[in-house]
Design an enzyme around this catalytic site. Structure first.
Site, PDB file in Angstrom:
ATOM      1  N   CYS A 134       0.807  -1.220   0.000  1.00 27.37           N
ATOM      2  CA  CYS A 134       0.000   0.000   0.000  1.00 27.37           C
ATOM      3  C   CYS A 134       0.845   1.278   0.000  1.00 27.37           C
ATOM      4  CB  CYS A 134      -0.965   0.008   1.175  1.00 27.37           C
ATOM      5  SG  CYS A 134      -2.272  -1.217   0.978  1.00 27.37           S
ATOM      6  N   HIS A 185     -11.112  11.334  -9.228  1.00 23.39           N
ATOM      7  CA  HIS A 185     -10.008  11.455 -10.185  1.00 23.39           C
ATOM      8  C   HIS A 185      -8.900  12.374  -9.676  1.00 23.39           C
ATOM      9  CE1 HIS A 185     -12.848   9.370 -12.713  1.00 23.39           C
ATOM     10  NE2 HIS A 185     -11.873   9.117 -13.559  1.00 23.39           N
ATOM     11  N   GLU A 189     -13.435   0.686   0.166  1.00 25.75           N
ATOM     12  CA  GLU A 189     -12.389   0.898  -0.848  1.00 25.75           C
ATOM     13  C   GLU A 189     -12.291  -0.305  -1.770  1.00 25.75           C
ATOM     14  OE1 GLU A 189      -8.707   1.825   1.267  1.00 25.75           O
ATOM     15  OE2 GLU A 189      -8.068  -0.240   0.990  1.00 25.75           O
TER      16      GLU A 189
END
Ligand SMILES: [Zn+2]
Length: 118
Positions: A24, A68, A107
């Site tokens: 991560c 984005h 997520e």
């Protein structure tokens, strides 16, 4: 009664504080799913707790800040774990939506966090 609306957004992030070698730490992206819950009683005349469109109008400007984008570059999200992102979302959304009761942030389809404020 709890009323909710589901939103999705796509964002990139990395986690700067994870141990060396943790995957991560690498830049990657998620399609996040956010469920926003409002608590209330149906209005006796209108028959609804809140207009779904008003719920949308309260949440979409907040989502637009994330969609984005690289989360790490957004103020307050230098360590954008799901937990920190949920708190950030809560603090932003509640200013537009006083009846906010709960948010659920995923997520991935199987990994998420539920936050109901402090
Ligand atoms: Zn991630």
């Amino acid at each position: 009664m709890l009323l909710y609306k589901t939103f999705t957004f796509d964002s990139a992030h990395y986690l700067p504080r994870v141990p060396a070698g943790h995957k991560c730490a690498n830049l990657h992206g998620h399609t996040y799913t956010l469920k926003v819950f409002v608590e209330g009683k149906p209005d006796p005349l209108l028959g609804w707790v809140i207009d779904f469109n008003d719920l949308k109008k309260a949440v979409c400007p907040v989502i637009d800040e994330l969609d984005h984008n690289l989360l790490n570059q957004i103020e307050g999200l230098n360590n954008p774990t799901s937990e920190m992102l949920a708190i950030w979302l809560w603090n932003k959304i509640i200013t537009n939506l006083p009846g906010l009761k709960r948010i659920e942030l995923n997520e991935t389809p199987g990994s998420g966090v539920i936050y109901e404020g402090d």
